[in-house]
Motif scaffolding. Structure first.
Motif, short mmCIF file in Angstrom:
data_model
loop_
_atom_site.label_atom_id
_atom_site.label_comp_id
_atom_site.label_asym_id
_atom_site.label_seq_id
_atom_site.Cartn_x
_atom_site.Cartn_y
_atom_site.Cartn_z
N ASP A 125 -21.24 10.57 13.00
CA ASP A 125 -20.89 10.86 14.38
C ASP A 125 -21.88 10.21 15.34
OD1 ASP A 125 -18.72 12.32 13.61
OD2 ASP A 125 -19.74 14.25 13.67
N LEU A 126 -23.14 10.21 14.99
CA LEU A 126 -24.16 9.59 15.85
C LEU A 126 -23.93 8.09 15.95
CD1 LEU A 126 -27.40 11.48 14.81
CD2 LEU A 126 -26.04 11.79 16.88
N MET A 127 -23.55 7.47 14.84
CA MET A 127 -23.30 6.03 14.85
C MET A 127 -22.08 5.72 15.71
SD MET A 127 -24.12 5.14 10.89
CE MET A 127 -23.60 3.46 11.01
N MET A 128 -21.08 6.57 15.65
CA MET A 128 -19.87 6.36 16.44
C MET A 128 -20.19 6.48 17.92
SD MET A 128 -16.89 5.49 16.03
CE MET A 128 -15.17 5.67 16.28
N LEU A 129 -21.02 7.44 18.30
CA LEU A 129 -21.38 7.60 19.70
C LEU A 129 -22.14 6.38 20.22
CD1 LEU A 129 -22.47 11.35 19.86
CD2 LEU A 129 -20.40 10.32 20.77
N ALA A 130 -23.02 5.83 19.40
CA ALA A 130 -23.76 4.64 19.80
C ALA A 130 -22.81 3.46 20.00
CB ALA A 130 -24.83 4.31 18.77
N GLU A 131 -21.82 3.35 19.13
CA GLU A 131 -20.86 2.25 19.26
C GLU A 131 -20.02 2.41 20.53
OE1 GLU A 131 -17.14 0.35 16.78
OE2 GLU A 131 -18.66 1.51 15.71
N ILE A 132 -19.60 3.62 20.82
CA ILE A 132 -18.83 3.87 22.04
C ILE A 132 -19.68 3.57 23.26
CG2 ILE A 132 -17.76 5.70 23.43
CD1 ILE A 132 -16.81 6.93 20.78
N ARG A 133 -20.94 3.94 23.23
CA ARG A 133 -21.85 3.66 24.35
C ARG A 133 -22.02 2.15 24.53
NH1 ARG A 133 -26.07 7.32 23.65
NH2 ARG A 133 -26.62 6.12 21.82
N ARG A 134 -22.13 1.42 23.42
CA ARG A 134 -22.28 -0.04 23.49
C ARG A 134 -21.03 -0.67 24.09
NH1 ARG A 134 -20.40 -4.02 20.86
NH2 ARG A 134 -19.58 -2.77 19.16
N ILE A 135 -19.87 -0.19 23.68
CA ILE A 135 -18.61 -0.71 24.20
C ILE A 135 -18.51 -0.45 25.71
CG2 ILE A 135 -16.11 -0.40 24.16
CD1 ILE A 135 -16.40 0.08 21.12
N ALA A 136 -18.89 0.75 26.12
CA ALA A 136 -18.85 1.10 27.54
C ALA A 136 -19.83 0.23 28.34
CB ALA A 136 -19.17 2.58 27.74
N THR A 137 -21.00 0.00 27.76
CA THR A 137 -21.99 -0.85 28.43
C THR A 137 -21.48 -2.27 28.55
OG1 THR A 137 -23.78 0.52 27.57
CG2 THR A 137 -24.38 -1.67 28.32
N ASP A 138 -20.87 -2.79 27.49
CA ASP A 138 -20.31 -4.15 27.53
C ASP A 138 -19.20 -4.26 28.59
OD1 ASP A 138 -22.03 -4.89 25.53
OD2 ASP A 138 -20.52 -4.86 23.94
N ALA A 139 -18.38 -3.22 28.68
CA ALA A 139 -17.30 -3.24 29.67
C ALA A 139 -17.86 -3.22 31.09
CB ALA A 139 -16.37 -2.05 29.46
N ALA A 140 -18.89 -2.42 31.31
CA ALA A 140 -19.52 -2.36 32.64
C ALA A 140 -20.18 -3.69 32.98
CB ALA A 140 -20.54 -1.23 32.68
N ARG A 141 -20.83 -4.31 32.01
CA ARG A 141 -21.47 -5.61 32.23
C ARG A 141 -20.44 -6.67 32.57
NH1 ARG A 141 -24.03 -6.46 27.49
NH2 ARG A 141 -25.83 -5.29 28.21
N ALA A 142 -19.33 -6.67 31.85
CA ALA A 142 -18.26 -7.64 32.11
C ALA A 142 -17.69 -7.44 33.51
CB ALA A 142 -17.16 -7.50 31.06
N LYS A 143 -17.56 -6.21 33.93
CA LYS A 143 -17.03 -5.92 35.27
C LYS A 143 -17.99 -6.44 36.34
CE LYS A 143 -15.11 -2.14 37.97
NZ LYS A 143 -14.79 -0.70 37.99
N LEU A 144 -19.30 -6.23 36.15
CA LEU A 144 -20.29 -6.72 37.11
C LEU A 144 -20.33 -8.25 37.15
CD1 LEU A 144 -23.24 -4.22 36.53
CD2 LEU A 144 -21.78 -4.42 38.55
N GLU A 145 -20.22 -8.87 35.98
CA GLU A 145 -20.22 -10.34 35.94
C GLU A 145 -18.99 -10.91 36.65
OE1 GLU A 145 -20.59 -11.31 31.82
OE2 GLU A 145 -22.73 -10.82 31.76
N ALA A 146 -17.85 -10.26 36.48
CA ALA A 146 -16.64 -10.71 37.15
C ALA A 146 -16.77 -10.56 38.66
CB ALA A 146 -15.44 -9.92 36.65
N ALA A 147 -17.36 -9.46 39.11
CA ALA A 147 -17.56 -9.25 40.55
C ALA A 147 -18.51 -10.30 41.12
CB ALA A 147 -18.09 -7.85 40.81
N ALA A 148 -19.58 -10.62 40.38
CA ALA A 148 -20.53 -11.64 40.84
C ALA A 148 -19.86 -13.01 40.90
CB ALA A 148 -21.74 -11.68 39.91
#
Length: 60
Positions: free
Chosen positions: A3-26
């Motif tokens: 479960d801990l590994m799954m949470l880390a993966e979900i957090r990484r995916i969310a971080t990647d999505a947020a980063r992609a959104k910021l890069e697109a805005a820039a």
């Protein structure tokens, strides 16, 4: 442990999505800036083409 590994993966995916959104805005903001600069240059060229005497004001 799994479960801990799954949470880390979900957090990484969310971080990647947020980063992609910021890069697109820039990227969009850079494109808007370039478009505004080209528009200003076009307007200046049009003014000079119609009024060549304006070039005499530039050294002043």
């Amino acid at each position: 442990m799994r479960d801990l590994m799954m949470l880390a993966e979900i957090r990484r995916i969310a971080t990647d999505a947020a980063r992609a959104k910021l890069e697109a805005a820039a990227s969009l903001e850079r494109a808007r800036g370039e478009q505004a600069a080209l528009r200003a240059l076009n307007n200046a060229a049009r003014l000079l083409k119609g009024n060549p005497e304006l070039m005499n004001l530039r050294p002043l």
